[in-house]
Motif scaffolding. Structure first.
Motif, PDB file in Angstrom:
ATOM      1  N   GLU A 171       2.358  13.013 -44.037  1.00  0.00           N
ATOM      2  CA  GLU A 171       2.912  12.008 -44.935  1.00  0.00           C
ATOM      3  C   GLU A 171       4.418  12.195 -45.021  1.00  0.00           C
ATOM      4  OE1 GLU A 171       1.008  12.491 -48.681  1.00  0.00           O
ATOM      5  OE2 GLU A 171      -0.834  11.498 -48.055  1.00  0.00           O
ATOM      6  N   VAL A 172       5.163  11.117 -44.815  1.00  0.00           N
ATOM      7  CA  VAL A 172       6.616  11.127 -44.935  1.00  0.00           C
ATOM      8  C   VAL A 172       6.995   9.981 -45.865  1.00  0.00           C
ATOM      9  CG1 VAL A 172       8.824  11.035 -43.732  1.00  0.00           C
ATOM     10  CG2 VAL A 172       6.825  12.027 -42.585  1.00  0.00           C
ATOM     11  N   THR A 173       7.422  10.313 -47.081  1.00  0.00           N
ATOM     12  CA  THR A 173       7.637   9.328 -48.148  1.00  0.00           C
ATOM     13  C   THR A 173       6.384   8.482 -48.307  1.00  0.00           C
ATOM     14  OG1 THR A 173       8.761   7.744 -46.685  1.00  0.00           O
ATOM     15  CG2 THR A 173      10.144   9.367 -47.836  1.00  0.00           C
ATOM     16  N   LYS A 174       6.462   7.174 -48.063  1.00  0.00           N
ATOM     17  CA  LYS A 174       5.291   6.306 -48.238  1.00  0.00           C
ATOM     18  C   LYS A 174       4.516   6.073 -46.947  1.00  0.00           C
ATOM     19  CE  LYS A 174       6.863   3.791 -52.313  1.00  0.00           C
ATOM     20  NZ  LYS A 174       7.028   2.453 -52.945  1.00  0.00           N
ATOM     21  N   PHE A 175       4.974   6.626 -45.852  1.00  0.00           N
ATOM     22  CA  PHE A 175       4.297   6.446 -44.569  1.00  0.00           C
ATOM     23  C   PHE A 175       3.395   7.649 -44.274  1.00  0.00           C
ATOM     24  CE2 PHE A 175       8.073   3.834 -44.244  1.00  0.00           C
ATOM     25  CZ  PHE A 175       7.606   2.679 -43.634  1.00  0.00           C
ATOM     26  N   ASN A 176       2.324   7.396 -43.518  1.00  0.00           N
ATOM     27  CA  ASN A 176       1.479   8.490 -43.058  1.00  0.00           C
ATOM     28  C   ASN A 176       1.036   8.236 -41.622  1.00  0.00           C
ATOM     29  OD1 ASN A 176      -1.447   7.251 -43.218  1.00  0.00           O
ATOM     30  ND2 ASN A 176      -0.432   6.705 -45.143  1.00  0.00           N
ATOM     31  N   PHE A 177       0.870   9.331 -40.897  1.00  0.00           N
ATOM     32  CA  PHE A 177       0.508   9.281 -39.479  1.00  0.00           C
ATOM     33  C   PHE A 177      -0.670  10.233 -39.290  1.00  0.00           C
ATOM     34  CE2 PHE A 177       5.012   8.808 -40.191  1.00  0.00           C
ATOM     35  CZ  PHE A 177       5.317   7.629 -39.538  1.00  0.00           C
ATOM     36  N   GLY A 178      -1.736   9.738 -38.637  1.00  0.00           N
ATOM     37  CA  GLY A 178      -2.941  10.541 -38.557  1.00  0.00           C
ATOM     38  C   GLY A 178      -3.568  10.601 -37.178  1.00  0.00           C
ATOM     39  N   LEU A 179      -4.247  11.708 -36.913  1.00  0.00           N
ATOM     40  CA  LEU A 179      -5.099  11.878 -35.736  1.00  0.00           C
ATOM     41  C   LEU A 179      -6.500  12.118 -36.275  1.00  0.00           C
ATOM     42  CD1 LEU A 179      -5.511  12.290 -32.672  1.00  0.00           C
ATOM     43  CD2 LEU A 179      -4.977  14.709 -33.033  1.00  0.00           C
ATOM     44  N   ASN A 180      -7.453  11.273 -35.904  1.00  0.00           N
ATOM     45  CA  ASN A 180      -8.763  11.260 -36.552  1.00  0.00           C
ATOM     46  C   ASN A 180      -9.898  11.311 -35.530  1.00  0.00           C
ATOM     47  OD1 ASN A 180      -7.557  10.235 -39.338  1.00  0.00           O
ATOM     48  ND2 ASN A 180      -6.786   8.870 -37.730  1.00  0.00           N
ATOM     49  N   TYR A 181     -11.055  11.766 -35.993  1.00  0.00           N
ATOM     50  CA  TYR A 181     -12.254  11.758 -35.159  1.00  0.00           C
ATOM     51  C   TYR A 181     -13.460  11.391 -36.015  1.00  0.00           C
ATOM     52  CZ  TYR A 181     -16.082  13.262 -32.159  1.00  0.00           C
ATOM     53  OH  TYR A 181     -17.228  13.297 -31.415  1.00  0.00           O
ATOM     54  N   ASP A 182     -14.243  10.407 -35.547  1.00  0.00           N
ATOM     55  CA  ASP A 182     -15.496  10.008 -36.186  1.00  0.00           C
ATOM     56  C   ASP A 182     -16.658  10.467 -35.312  1.00  0.00           C
ATOM     57  OD1 ASP A 182     -13.977   8.668 -38.078  1.00  0.00           O
ATOM     58  OD2 ASP A 182     -14.139   6.729 -37.060  1.00  0.00           O
TER      59      ASP A 182
END
Length: 207
Positions: A171-182
């Motif tokens: 999370e950077v201020t109001k932005f977020n970046f993710g790596l996900n697995y379902d």
């Protein structure tokens, strides 16, 4: 306790936490690479995930992350051959789900307005629509077909899917970046042993 009971218990806890939580809303979009587990012939298919999100912060650096996401999953096959009708084709199965994750997240502050987080929890998904596309040759002649993915009158893929979701992000201020697995825990087709598997990267924004 069966899988649906586990999910509904998670929902109850989710609502209970939300009563005293700090709530934030946002949106998320991502790129999927999906396939099937227990199927060596399957190949990854490119898809997407998009939708509104909600987060309940209930303790310092702890939160429940959820949302209502449209997720395009499926699988690809190359050179499927059916000897009885001399049919040789490439197959792309598209399956679009409405997916609700409920993931517990823990955040690690690393700089002002910047945190790294990990999350994990169950998800429940319902198949909305999808087409399975066949393109190849029958008896040496070019042929193609589109068949509904879900339902007994189509490919017979089950609409309900339940599984686990895992994530790592920043999370950077109001932005977020993710790596996900379902990781799906239910057979896509009854007694097939094949389950949804989906890696995806995402970008989000909190209002």
């Amino acid at each position: 306790m069966n899988r649906l009971k586990v999910f509904f218990l998670a929902v109850v806890l989710f609502v209970a936490v939300g009563v005293k939580a700090q709530v934030s809303f946002g949106v998320k979009a991502g790129l999927n690479l999906s396939s099937m587990t227990n199927d060596e012939d399957s190949k990854m298919k490119v898809g997407y995930t998009v939708g509104p999100t909600v987060e309940f912060g209930f303790a310092p650096n702890m939160a429940i992350q959820s949302g209502v996401l449209l997720s395009s999953k499926g699988v690809k096959y190359s050179g499927i051959y059916i000897e009885d009708i001399d049919f040789d084709a490439d197959v792309t199965m598209n399956a679009n789900y409405l997916q609700i994750p409920i993931a517990f997240a823990y955040k690690f502050p690393i700089a002002p307005d910047t945190k790294v987080y990990v999350n994990a929890g169950p998800y429940l998904a319902f198949g909305l629509f999808g087409k399975t596309k066949f393109k190849g040759e029958i008896d040496g002649e070019s042929a193609s077909a589109d068949i509904d993915t879900f339902g007994d009158d189509g490919m017979g893929v089950k609409r309900f899917d339940f599984g686990l979701t895992f994530g790592l992000g920043m999370e950077v201020t109001k932005f977020n970046f993710g790596l996900n697995y379902d990781l799906g825990l239910t057979d896509v087709v009854k007694d097939s042993g094949s389950k949804n598997s989906n890696f995806w990267i995402s970008v989000g924004y909190k209002f």
